[in-house]
Design an enzyme around this catalytic site. Structure first.
Site, mmCIF file in Angstrom:
data_model
loop_
_atom_site.group_PDB
_atom_site.id
_atom_site.type_symbol
_atom_site.label_atom_id
_atom_site.label_comp_id
_atom_site.label_asym_id
_atom_site.label_seq_id
_atom_site.Cartn_x
_atom_site.Cartn_y
_atom_site.Cartn_z
ATOM 1 N N HIS A 128 57.220 22.921 35.197
ATOM 2 C CA HIS A 128 56.531 22.319 36.353
ATOM 3 C C HIS A 128 55.154 21.764 35.956
ATOM 4 C CE1 HIS A 128 59.339 23.855 39.524
ATOM 5 N NE2 HIS A 128 59.550 24.799 38.635
ATOM 6 N N ASN A 200 61.674 25.342 45.627
ATOM 7 C CA ASN A 200 62.199 24.136 44.978
ATOM 8 C C ASN A 200 62.880 23.252 46.018
ATOM 9 O OD1 ASN A 200 61.431 24.678 42.342
ATOM 10 N ND2 ASN A 200 63.397 25.516 41.716
ATOM 11 N N HIS A 392 52.229 32.567 42.966
ATOM 12 C CA HIS A 392 52.917 33.789 42.558
ATOM 13 C C HIS A 392 53.825 34.261 43.686
ATOM 14 C CE1 HIS A 392 53.866 37.710 41.200
ATOM 15 N NE2 HIS A 392 53.026 37.688 40.187
HETATM 16 FE FE1 HDE Z 1 59.267 29.247 38.448
HETATM 17 N N1 HDE Z 1 57.749 29.386 37.082
HETATM 18 N N2 HDE Z 1 60.322 30.574 37.395
HETATM 19 N N3 HDE Z 1 60.853 28.981 39.703
HETATM 20 N N4 HDE Z 1 58.271 27.854 39.457
HETATM 21 C C1 HDE Z 1 56.614 28.693 37.102
HETATM 22 O O1 HDE Z 1 54.503 29.660 36.791
HETATM 23 C C2 HDE Z 1 59.844 31.385 36.430
HETATM 24 C C3 HDE Z 1 62.036 29.651 39.657
HETATM 25 C C4 HDE Z 1 58.630 27.284 40.631
HETATM 26 O O2 HDE Z 1 53.128 24.192 41.204
HETATM 27 C C5 HDE Z 1 55.617 29.186 36.094
HETATM 28 O O3 HDE Z 1 52.373 29.085 37.257
HETATM 29 C C6 HDE Z 1 60.842 32.321 36.009
HETATM 30 C C7 HDE Z 1 62.771 29.507 40.877
HETATM 31 C C8 HDE Z 1 57.647 26.313 41.031
HETATM 32 O O4 HDE Z 1 52.078 25.699 40.013
HETATM 33 C C9 HDE Z 1 56.331 30.348 35.440
HETATM 34 C C10 HDE Z 1 61.954 32.028 36.756
HETATM 35 C C11 HDE Z 1 61.984 28.711 41.667
HETATM 36 C C12 HDE Z 1 56.682 26.350 40.041
HETATM 37 C C13 HDE Z 1 57.646 30.368 36.163
HETATM 38 C C14 HDE Z 1 61.618 30.948 37.623
HETATM 39 C C15 HDE Z 1 60.808 28.398 40.913
HETATM 40 C C16 HDE Z 1 57.090 27.338 39.073
HETATM 41 C C17 HDE Z 1 55.052 28.123 35.197
HETATM 42 C C18 HDE Z 1 63.325 32.656 36.695
HETATM 43 C C19 HDE Z 1 62.290 28.187 43.075
HETATM 44 C C20 HDE Z 1 55.432 25.504 39.962
HETATM 45 C C21 HDE Z 1 53.638 27.876 35.671
HETATM 46 C C22 HDE Z 1 63.351 34.000 36.895
HETATM 47 C C23 HDE Z 1 62.441 29.206 44.060
HETATM 48 C C24 HDE Z 1 54.279 26.162 40.639
HETATM 49 C C25 HDE Z 1 53.398 28.886 36.653
HETATM 50 C C26 HDE Z 1 53.062 25.281 40.612
HETATM 51 C C27 HDE Z 1 56.333 27.683 37.947
HETATM 52 C C28 HDE Z 1 58.579 31.289 35.906
HETATM 53 C C29 HDE Z 1 62.560 30.378 38.527
HETATM 54 C C30 HDE Z 1 59.797 27.539 41.441
HETATM 55 C C31 HDE Z 1 56.473 30.297 33.936
HETATM 56 C C32 HDE Z 1 60.674 33.364 34.938
HETATM 57 C C33 HDE Z 1 64.116 30.128 41.226
HETATM 58 C C34 HDE Z 1 57.684 25.434 42.268
HETATM 59 O O5 HDE Z 1 55.655 31.550 35.655
#
Ligand code: HDE
Length: 750
Positions: A128, A200, A392
């Site tokens: 992202h 999402n 978070h």
């Molecule tokens: Fe994320 N995801 N994600 N994700 N995600 C990040 O956090 C992660 C997942 C989503 O505009 C990271 O601050 C794991 C689902 C958005 O700043 C990180 C797993 C959904 C954004 C991370 C998922 C999301 C992130 C990278 C699987 C929809 C952008 C930077 C277990 C419900 C937030 C950060 C923004 C960002 C980890 C799966 C949505 C690495 C480990 C499911 C919208 O922490």
């Protein structure tokens, strides 16, 4: 609300004609007002000190509208200083041993300036990374009070929010319109603590367990040897992963559908994906899924538009969001919930609510609206706000709790962990955009970039030295109380529930819910993406998954790839379609859409002027496209045949028949216009050809009708003509409500 994007620039002459409706977004472009720059003169009275230069306070005052101090200008005060406040005499020449001599190491200003610059960038988000954000306000409807005690959902309660939209795979500088999932993360600065709904635009995820997240992302990111392709899923490692981990097939078919290429962030749904647990004032619990529903409907680009825009305007979505808000066409969504009984099985209508690769069709559990989001303010500083915002999924207010969804559980660890590297330590909640609006009274101390000067000697409790404060709160004082869910006694295992094994049923449900034209787009997307794969084995393996979803889908893609279609390897699921999943067949407001109007000196200028007024009145943006910049008659021009391209416009109106400029690219023989005496500028013919191919409405009056004939589109669906501009615009406006002229797309499947 203010009517349209361009309204603030509209000026009417005494004769009632709109003379300047738009300042183009490209500074210095034809038609733009000359920039007003304050020349540096003599020292002026300094502005008041920046709040962040006062005593740092990590708590945002109650009643503030966002987590950001309301200071617009970084450059303030009369005199330039160092970071230590010493006034500077010169910032353009380094200190040298004579004008031609070597630079002296003692030049502190030089070292401070360059060193700070060297460290201006922080690591981009690991996923992202590319995004855009805006501030807004959320208003509760009160309708959720039966299921949650969360105060921000109370009737009429207003809460400040910050939203960040994003793509997933690309780097910070990648294009907006690539085929990908979009992030839709909302920070609610509630009175009871910050709530982050990190959502999402696709309601399911690739994997069921967070432990696979590094794997799916490694597969989607560019290949580690050459670091290509950028922001694309059309490559071997991605398809290798999703064909081997078939739980990814459901998310992948959403990506291959039009949902993977949204028209605008303003026209996307958002989904919390996981099931959450709500708790009401009586302590009763319910399971829910969160949905954002856009007021403007869910709309997409065509794949060719998306590809062209990636080159012509890689910032398309970022610009669209910014322009809409600046113009007063505030983007709006309703927040809704699907509510399920909190039973020990956590299953609803046979669907495992803990499986993040499954939806619950809206026909089985309607989405009930619980509040409204309006985005009404653009960021002041992209880095400070959009780049530094840290979401978070564990930031929850009382009344909202998590479930055991194994994907969500892993996320609860990941998001705080990633900020430690990205934002350089544990004090990122003190960055202005991340500051809660609720009073903070923690015992967290010290660490990198500590902003607060904590008084007192006893950051522990109980204590007898700082008056015993702070005290834990009880439920009556609004404490967050974890729902005491019973955890089943079970052996420690690395395993999924058996219900997680069904990987194709809901991908099939999605496919069967699509209209013929949406199915056609899905077939083409798979054919394109797999056609970009190098390894035959990967294509064949993915075709097997498509056969398990639907034989027609598989056969069509196989034909495109020139491969045999395999037989289904599992019994085809017997599922009822969910009409709510289709984007086609309804009508939506066309606010904020862009209307291109082709004019030349011979056009009916008064008619054009009237159309512009009608377009602005309908909350849309008129852009005049002419052979040259400046003005045509008394009308200012916003795009020329050199700068305008069809993908920028939602519809095209033709009010003239511009002839080719002497230096124009010659017309193709088959477009030479044998039937008409005037030969039209080939760039106008290209505009029409693309607009037509992308199934957007076209209207013409006067000489414009001649142009339609030359472009050979007269009389085809969605091409309207009339005696006057306003009459034609009214007809075109009706077509816009359906987003596109769907009849124009071929559809090989029923
Ligand atoms: Fe994320 N995801 N994600 N994700 N995600 C990040 O956090 C992660 C997942 C989503 O505009 C990271 O601050 C794991 C689902 C958005 O700043 C990180 C797993 C959904 C954004 C991370 C998922 C999301 C992130 C990278 C699987 C929809 C952008 C930077 C277990 C419900 C937030 C950060 C923004 C960002 C980890 C799966 C949505 C690495 C480990 C499911 C919208 O922490």
């Amino acid at each position: 609300r203010k009517p349209a994007k361009a309204v603030k620039h509209a000026v009417e002459t005494a004769a009632g004609k709109v003379t300047d409706a738009l300042t183009p977004d490209v500074p210095g472009a034809p038609g733009s007002a000359p920039p007003t720059v304050e020349e540096p003169t003599t020292p002026r009275d300094p502005l008041p000190p920046k709040s962040e230069q006062g005593t740092p306070d990590t708590r945002t005052p109650t009643g503030a509208t966002t987590g950001v101090p309301p200071i617009a200008k970084g450059q303030q005060g009369a005199h330039l200083t160092t970071a230590q406040g010493a006034r500077l005499r010169d910032t353009d020449h380094s200190l040298k041993a004579g004008p031609r001599g070597p630079v002296l190491l003692q030049d502190h200003h030089l070292r401070e300036k360059i060193t700070h610059f060297d460290h201006e960038r922080i690591p981009e988000r690991v996923v992202h990374a590319r995004g855009a954000g805006a501030h807004g306000v959320f208003t509760g409807y009160g309708s959720a009070e039966g299921v949650t005690k969360a105060g921000f959902l109370a009737k009429g309660k207003e809460t400040s929010v910050f939203v960040r939209f994003s793509t997933v795979l690309g780097s910070r500088g990648s294009a907006d319109t690539v085929r990908d999932t979009r992030g839709f993360a909302t920070k609610f600065y509630t009175d009871e603590g910050t709530f982050d709904l990190v959502a999402n635009n696709i309601p399911v995820f690739f994997i069921q367990d967070a432990i696979k997240f590094p794997d799916v992302i490694h597969a989607g990111k560019p290949h580690p040897d050459r670091e290509i392709p950028q922001a694309q899923s059309a490559h071997d490692t991605f398809w290798d992963f999703v064909s081997l981990h078939t739980e990814a097939q459901h998310h992948t078919i959403w990506n291959m559908s039009d949902r993977g290429i949204p028209r605008s962030y303003r026209m996307m749904e958002g989904f919390g994906v996981h099931t959450f647990r709500l708790v009401n004032a009586a302590g009763e619990t319910a399971l829910v899924k969160f949905h954002w529903k856009p007021k403007l409907g869910v709309h997409s680009l065509t794949w060719e538009e998306a590809q062209l825009i990636s080159g012509i305007d890689p910032d398309f979505h970022r610009r669209d969001l910014y322009d809409a808000i600046e113009a007063g066409a505030f983007p709006e969504w309703e927040l809704g919930i699907q509510v399920f009984p909190d039973t020990p099985e956590e299953i609803f209508a046979g669907i495992d609510l803990l499986d993040p690769t499954k939806i619950v069709p809206e026909e089985l559990a309607p989405v009930q609206p619980i509040g409204r989001l309006v985005l009404n303010r653009t960021p002041t500083n992209f880095f400070a706000e959009v780049e530094q915002v840290a979401f978070h999924p564990g930031h929850l207010p009382p009344g909202i709790d998590v479930t055991n969804d194994p994907l969500l559980q892993g996320r609860l660890f990941s998001y705080i962990d990633t900020q430690l590297t990205r934002l350089g330590g544990p004090n990122f909640p003190q960055i202005p955009i991340n500051r809660p609006h609720a009073p903070v009274n923690d015992m967290l101390r010290d660490g990198y970039h500590q902003q607060a000067v904590h008084a007192g000697v006893a950051p522990y409790r109980p204590n007898s030295l700082d008056g015993g404060n702070p005290f834990p709160a009880g439920v009556e004082q609004g404490a967050f109380v974890d729902v005491p869910v019973t955890v089943a006694e079970a052996p420690k295992v690395r395993a999924n529930p058996v219900s997680f094994d069904d990987h194709f049923r809901q991908a099939r449900l999605f496919w069967l819910s699509m209209s013929p034209v949406e199915k056609e787009h899905i077939i083409r997307a798979y054919t394109y993406e797999l056609g970009k794969c190098y390894h035959q084995a990967i294509r064949e393996r993915q075709l097997q998954s498509l056969a398990n979803i639907d034989p027609v889908l598989c056969a069509e893609v196989a034909t495109g790839l020139g491969l045999p279609a395999p037989q289904p390897g599992v019994p085809l699921a017997d599922v009822a379609p969910s009409p709510a999943l289709s984007q086609v067949g309804r009508e939506w407001p066309a606010d904020g859409r862009t209307v291109g109007i082709v004019v030349d000196a011979t056009s009916d200028l008064d008619g054009v002027s009237e159309v512009r007024r009608a377009v602005l009145g309908a909350g849309m943006v008129p852009l005049l496209i002419a052979p040259h910049g400046g003005t045509v008659g008394y009308l200012p021009v916003q795009r020329t045949f050199a700068t305008g391209r069809s993908v920028e416009f939602d519809v095209l109106l033709l009010a003239g028949a511009p002839t080719p400029a002497p230096d124009a690219i010659p017309a193709r023989d088959d477009k030479a216009g044998a039937a008409d005496s005037v030969t039209v500028d080939p760039r106008v013919l290209l505009l029409i050809e693309e607009t037509w191919r992308h199934a957007k409405a076209i209207g013409a009056w006067g000489d414009g009708i001649t142009v339609l004939r030359q472009a050979r589109v007269s009389g085809t669906p969605g091409v309207v003509t009339g005696d006057s501009g306003p009459e034609v615009f009214a007809a075109v406006g009706q077509l816009m409500a359906g987003h596109r002229v769907w009849d124009r797309f071929p559809a090989s499947v029923a």
